[in-house]
Write a protein that holds these residues in place. Structure first.
Motif, short mmCIF file in Angstrom:
data_model
loop_
_atom_site.label_atom_id
_atom_site.label_comp_id
_atom_site.label_asym_id
_atom_site.label_seq_id
_atom_site.Cartn_x
_atom_site.Cartn_y
_atom_site.Cartn_z
N GLN A 33 0.83 -1.20 0.00
CA GLN A 33 0.00 0.00 0.00
C GLN A 33 0.87 1.25 0.00
N ARG A 75 -2.60 14.95 3.50
CA ARG A 75 -2.67 15.09 2.05
C ARG A 75 -2.64 16.58 1.68
N PHE A 95 -5.34 4.54 2.83
CA PHE A 95 -4.15 4.37 2.01
C PHE A 95 -4.62 3.98 0.61
N TYR A 153 -5.31 2.62 7.33
CA TYR A 153 -5.69 3.93 7.85
C TYR A 153 -6.56 3.78 9.09
N THR A 204 0.74 11.93 -0.73
CA THR A 204 0.07 13.16 -0.32
C THR A 204 -0.44 13.97 -1.51
N TRP A 224 1.09 5.51 0.91
CA TRP A 224 0.52 6.74 1.49
C TRP A 224 1.16 7.90 0.74
N TYR A 271 3.74 11.34 9.37
CA TYR A 271 2.63 10.75 8.60
C TYR A 271 1.83 11.95 8.10
N THR A 284 5.53 6.39 3.78
CA THR A 284 4.99 6.33 2.42
C THR A 284 4.43 4.96 2.03
N GLU A 333 -7.28 15.23 -2.41
CA GLU A 333 -8.08 14.14 -1.84
C GLU A 333 -9.55 14.30 -2.19
N PRO A 369 -2.97 11.33 10.09
CA PRO A 369 -2.12 12.24 9.33
C PRO A 369 -2.04 13.62 9.99
#
Length: 319
Positions: free
Chosen positions: A56, A311, A76, A206, A60, A58, A308, A267, A316, A216
């Motif tokens: 997966q 975004r 994610f 998540y 931004t 992550w 972490y 990430t 998003e 985050p």
């Protein structure tokens, strides 16, 4: 143990019929002494890429926000489903007849100059293969455009890369395992994408982190061991691999003078499995990222060293 039904997103009766014939009477665990190609049917047991990774991202941002390519809220994104050898090594681009990657990376089968060059694909994009399969393909495609998101390239290029580089190296996704007379062209691609989605849905990274108050943030950092222990508690106690990028900790002001040279921006997460029967059956036995003695993270280990990040604004989808 991971358990989910076949084709939770895109049910195709002919595919289920074909794979039903691949279900062994006694499920054999990949990477066990019994799971050798000369002892079992390689459609019934994963004999080539027996160490299965569900990976997966992550991210931004996507870099293609202006084209409507956005990241999902509170989740994610899916990176892929990978077949490592049981010793932790791997191969790639195993079947040029199913090579749909327009920009092979690496561009040889070994990733080295002496490897066999991988020919770039120049035909129709793989999303058109899914739409040609009717309702199951359309339904899966809608899900993929929400949760399987690329960065700095169209989504379909990432999907083509993941199928061509990785799916072609599973024994249980080989064309010979899809021999039923009713199977349509590219049904193996639909199957791989769908099974990848099912593993991802079983691993809500998540949500697990959020339940432990790890969310985050651009103002609060976290400690690697806390992230690891949280995710391991949902993975039969087995620690997944955590990948970080960005600055190394000892290059930051907070880490000045430290010997910790791990990276500081979370990430990626890679969950490792051995699997009973075909990968498509969804019967995975979690194993640790260090099963072969390798690294379990590229992230900094110091207290509060991992970020972490939130975004980017406009990157998003609305929840």
């Amino acid at each position: 143990m991971a358990r989910f039904g076949l084709f939770g997103l895109a049910v195709a009766g002919s595919v289920q019929t074909a794979l039903a014939g691949c279900k062994p009477h006694k499920p054999v665990l990949s990477c066990s002494a019994e799971a050798e190609s000369g002892l079992v049917d390689s459609c019934k047991v994963e004999t080539f890429g027996g160490l299965v990774l569900s990976t997966q991202f992550w991210d931004t941002y996507t870099g293609l926000e202006s084209e409507g390519q956005l990241l999902p809220a509170n989740s994610f994104t899916l990176h892929g489903l990978w077949p490592d050898f049981c010793n932790g090594s791997w191969t790639q681009y195993c079947d040029f007849a199913r090579q749909y990657d327009p920009k092979p990376d690496p561009n040889t089968t070994t990733g080295k100059p002496d490897g066999v060059p991988v020919p770039p694909y120049t035909g129709p994009s793989v999303d058109t293969f899914l739409t040609a399969l009717g309702h199951p393909g359309h339904k899966l495609l809608a899900w993929m455009n929400k949760y399987w998101i690329a960065q700095k390239q169209p989504n379909h290029q990432l999907w083509a890369h993941e199928f061509s580089k990785h799916a072609t190296c599973f024994s249980t996704f080989a064309p010979s395992c899809f021999s039923h007379k009713d199977l349509k062209k590219h049904q193996d691609l639909l199957t791989f994408f769908d099974v990848s989605a099912q593993y991802f849905k079983f691993l809500p990274t998540y949500d697990w982190l959020a339940a432990a108050d790890i969310t985050p943030s651009n103002t609060t950092s976290y400690t690697l061991v806390d992230i690891q222990s949280t995710l391991a508690s949902h993975h039969d106690g087995q620690v997944p691999y955590l990948g970080c990028s960005g600055k190394r900790y000892n290059e930051t002001e907070a880490g000045k003078g430290s010997l910790d040279n791990g990276f500081t921006a979370l990430t990626e997460v890679w969950y490792y499995y051995h699997v009973y029967g075909p990968v498509q059956a969804g019967k995975g036995k979690p194993v640790g990222a260090d099963i072969n003695g390798g690294s379990i993270s590229s992230c900094a280990k110091a207290e509060g060293a991992v970020w972490y990040y939130e975004r980017a604004k406009g990157s998003e989808r609305k929840a």
